[in-house]
Design an enzyme around this catalytic site. Structure first.
Site, PDB file in Angstrom:
ATOM      1  N   ASP A 201       0.820  -1.207   0.000  1.00  0.00           N
ATOM      2  CA  ASP A 201       0.000   0.000   0.000  1.00  0.00           C
ATOM      3  C   ASP A 201       0.856   1.260   0.000  1.00  0.00           C
ATOM      4  O   ASP A 201       2.049   1.244   0.346  1.00  0.00           O
ATOM      5  CB  ASP A 201      -0.902   0.039   1.241  1.00  0.00           C
ATOM      6  CG  ASP A 201      -2.004  -1.005   1.200  1.00  0.00           C
ATOM      7  OD1 ASP A 201      -2.007  -1.827   0.250  1.00  0.00           O
ATOM      8  OD2 ASP A 201      -2.847  -1.018   2.114  1.00  0.00           O
ATOM      9  N   ASP A 202       0.205   2.380  -0.362  1.00  0.00           N
ATOM     10  CA  ASP A 202       0.708   3.757  -0.196  1.00  0.00           C
ATOM     11  C   ASP A 202       1.744   4.188  -1.234  1.00  0.00           C
ATOM     12  O   ASP A 202       2.346   5.251  -1.097  1.00  0.00           O
ATOM     13  CB  ASP A 202       1.299   3.984   1.212  1.00  0.00           C
ATOM     14  CG  ASP A 202       0.257   3.865   2.303  1.00  0.00           C
ATOM     15  OD1 ASP A 202      -0.947   3.780   1.953  1.00  0.00           O
ATOM     16  OD2 ASP A 202       0.625   3.834   3.488  1.00  0.00           O
ATOM     17  N   HIS A 252      -6.084   2.828  -3.966  1.00  0.00           N
ATOM     18  CA  HIS A 252      -5.985   3.043  -2.517  1.00  0.00           C
ATOM     19  C   HIS A 252      -6.464   4.456  -2.171  1.00  0.00           C
ATOM     20  O   HIS A 252      -5.985   5.046  -1.203  1.00  0.00           O
ATOM     21  CB  HIS A 252      -4.543   2.827  -2.061  1.00  0.00           C
ATOM     22  CG  HIS A 252      -4.389   2.601  -0.586  1.00  0.00           C
ATOM     23  ND1 HIS A 252      -5.190   1.736   0.141  1.00  0.00           N
ATOM     24  CD2 HIS A 252      -3.506   3.122   0.319  1.00  0.00           C
ATOM     25  CE1 HIS A 252      -4.827   1.731   1.398  1.00  0.00           C
ATOM     26  NE2 HIS A 252      -3.792   2.572   1.549  1.00  0.00           N
ATOM     27  N   HIS A 256      -5.354   9.149   0.333  1.00  0.00           N
ATOM     28  CA  HIS A 256      -5.328   8.426   1.613  1.00  0.00           C
ATOM     29  C   HIS A 256      -6.338   8.981   2.610  1.00  0.00           C
ATOM     30  O   HIS A 256      -6.101   8.996   3.820  1.00  0.00           O
ATOM     31  CB  HIS A 256      -3.934   8.430   2.224  1.00  0.00           C
ATOM     32  CG  HIS A 256      -3.646   7.168   3.011  1.00  0.00           C
ATOM     33  ND1 HIS A 256      -4.022   7.022   4.321  1.00  0.00           N
ATOM     34  CD2 HIS A 256      -3.021   6.011   2.662  1.00  0.00           C
ATOM     35  CE1 HIS A 256      -3.634   5.825   4.771  1.00  0.00           C
ATOM     36  NE2 HIS A 256      -3.025   5.190   3.754  1.00  0.00           N
ATOM     37  N   HIS A 346       3.735  -2.451   3.018  1.00  0.00           N
ATOM     38  CA  HIS A 346       3.719  -1.098   2.462  1.00  0.00           C
ATOM     39  C   HIS A 346       5.002  -0.839   1.671  1.00  0.00           C
ATOM     40  O   HIS A 346       6.085  -1.243   2.096  1.00  0.00           O
ATOM     41  CB  HIS A 346       3.602  -0.047   3.575  1.00  0.00           C
ATOM     42  CG  HIS A 346       2.289  -0.092   4.310  1.00  0.00           C
ATOM     43  ND1 HIS A 346       2.004  -1.051   5.254  1.00  0.00           N
ATOM     44  CD2 HIS A 346       1.192   0.711   4.220  1.00  0.00           C
ATOM     45  CE1 HIS A 346       0.780  -0.845   5.735  1.00  0.00           C
ATOM     46  NE2 HIS A 346       0.269   0.213   5.116  1.00  0.00           N
TER      47      HIS A 346
END
Length: 554
Positions: A201-202, A252, A256, A346
């Protein structure tokens, strides 16, 4: 006794006898039979000419007509009814009789008044009068293939459409549906395989994401990266590398945000913005998403599912964002591994050196234990992408099948990087609009609200609708298509003949190499090279292979 003329001649003076006037007078009675005969011949020829039929061609048929007929009379004798259509409502009922389109007759391609006289040798083509539908407000909604899936069958590769029209004159509402039928039997996954999906993620985070990709590439493993829209826009090359390494991209969110605290409309807009950006960058369809923090409300969950995206969470969390160190992250990956596991890591959001080191150790260790590292979509049975299906449009069934041997497409000699492999729809070849239309010199716009594609190119302006069997040109009667445009694996596909027509392009097909060569109008003008153009009647009854193989391919 002689004639009276001889008597007068014998008794008149010699000088008078030589007078020209007298000579003409004396000769007149003898000339009358010749004049009468000439007049009779002229009369007979005139009558014959008047009675001789006029021969003309109407829609290709050569027909003889009496002289003096009007174009309208000739049409009636040829079996055409030169009448005007009606204005009808959205349900097809007559609103105003005679308010439709009148019969249009073309003489050598130019409109000709119906009251004008038919001329010998005329070549006429007829566009019969037709009903005009009242102006309406139109909206189209996709019917998800997953809604059409039946037990024992795989999800169809095409989508249905529900089209709603509201008449602006009658106020009536009409709903049309084109259904989808799955045709490919579902295959159960091999039970002996142990599948694990690593997810990150991210990102994309240039240095860190690329190092993780290098590890995956080294061990021929795959993973899924749930990226932020704003970072993908900032680092498009990294996003493209994820796809190039046969890994998967998911959404995603854009920046955020906690989606559980957002209104459903805001969440839908966020998803649409991310989809547009990622599909523009990667030329790949995005099918999955993961909410930041794993946070969703029941309302936002329903909103996301309504967009067609699949919500993906995880079964094991490494908590690597807390930076516990490579050894801890490695042990959590290995402890969370089981058949069907989705493991959360991540690649962005800060320094991820511990994650990079742990992944470099965990990937070969998982493979040594018999695990196959796959993408989320493969794990969940979403890959391989669905194949086949059939569209029921306007009462007719069209089978949709991928080309078994595949197809290489070249435009002006350059290989086209297609978003999707062409497929056969109802036995005819359909091609993705991206990037082929632009390569053929065609500009296009697509209305999501109406599921309508409008194209402008060297061949004029054309409009087609998803799952509709007609093509429209401004001010002209809609014409029948051999096969409808379809949404195939989330890519809009149109019949090859439509692309050739609007682009005034030509094509060749080499069966030995399974290669389709498209030649744009600009390339034809530059080089003089030509293939086959679009067949008449938009390919109705035309086998695309046989038609194109008739061209000699060097």
């Amino acid at each position: 006794m002689g004639s009276k003329a001889e008597y007068h001649r014998s008794h008149m003076p010699a000088a008078m006898e030589q007078s020209p006037a007298v000579a003409r007078a004396l000769a007149l009675p003898q000339a009358r039979p010749a004049i009468f005969l000439c007049s009779l011949i002229i009369l007979i020829l005139t009558v014959a000419l008047v009675l001789q039929p006029v021969r003309a061609r109407i829609d290709g048929a050569r027909i003889a007509f009496p002289r003096g007929v009007t174009v309208a009379e000739a049409l009636r004798q040829a079996g055409f009814s030169p009448e005007t259509g009606d204005q009808v409502d959205v349900a097809g009922r007559v609103l105003r009789a005679g308010a439709g389109a009148a019969t249009l007759c073309l003489r050598d391609g130019q409109p000709v008044p119906l009251e004008s006289r038919l001329r010998p040798g005329d070549t006429l083509s007829v566009i019969p009068g037709y009903d005009r539908r009242e102006p309406c407000r139109e909206r189209a909604q996709l019917l998800s293939p997953s809604q059409m899936t039946q037990p024992g069958f795989a999800e169809p590769a095409v989508a249905g459409v529900m089209r709603t029209r509201v008449g602006l004159v009658s106020g009536l509402t009409a709903v049309e549906r084109s259904y989808v039928i799955p045709t490919v039997r579902a295959v159960a996954p091999a039970k002996h395989e142990k599948l694990v999906a690593l997810t990150f993620d991210d990102g994309p985070w240039p240095g860190q994401t690329l190092k993780i990709l290098a590890t995956l590439r080294k061990h021929r493993a795959r993973a899924t990266f749930f990226v932020l829209g704003k970072l993908a826009r900032a680092h498009p090359d990294v996003a493209r590398q994820i796809v190039a390494d046969d890994c998967e991209i998911g959404i995603h969110s854009w920046g955020h945000a906690n989606l559980a605290r957002q209104a459903p409309g805001t969440v839908i807009s966020d998803m649409a913005r991310c989809q547009r950006e990622l599909e523009k960058i990667t030329d790949q369809s995005v099918r999955i998403m993961r909410p930041p923090y794993g946070a969703l409300s029941s309302r936002t969950s329903a909103a996301i599912r309504g967009t067609g995206l699949r919500i993906v969470l995880w079964s094991a969390d490494t908590n690597d964002w807390r930076r516990p160190g490579a050894n801890v992250i490695y042990s959590r990956i290995m402890r969370g591994a089981r058949n069907g596991a989705i493991i959360l890591c991540h690649d962005g959001g800060g320094s991820r050196s511990g994650t990079i080191e742990a992944v470099a150790r965990a990937v070969p260790a998982l493979q040594a234990r018999g695990y196959k590292l796959v993408t989320v979509s493969e794990l969940l049975g979403l890959h391989p992408l669905p194949e086949g299906g059939a569209v029921i449009a306007e009462g007719q069934r069209f089978e949709v099948t991928p080309l078994v041997a595949g197809l290489t497409v070249l435009v002006d000699g350059e290989v086209a990087a297609l978003q999707e492999t062409p497929a056969e729809v109802g036995g005819q070849l359909s091609i993705p609009i991206k990037p082929l239309l632009h390569a053929l010199g065609v500009q296009w716009t697509f209305s999501q609200r109406e599921q309508k594609l409008t194209m402008k190119g060297p061949g004029g302006e054309l409009t087609v609708r998803l799952n509709s069997g007609t093509v429209e040109r401004p001010g002209q009667v809609p014409e029948k298509l051999a096969t409808p445009p379809v949404l195939y694996r989330n890519n809009l596909m149109i019949p090859l003949w439509v692309a050739l027509h609007v682009g005034q392009a030509t094509a060749e097909y080499d069966a030995d190499s399974h290669t389709l060569r498209l030649i744009s109008q600009a390339e034809s003008l530059r080089t003089g090279k030509l293939g086959r153009g679009a067949p008449p009647a938009w390919g109705v009854g035309t086998n695309w292979r046989e038609y194109l193989e008739a061209v000699t391919v060097p």
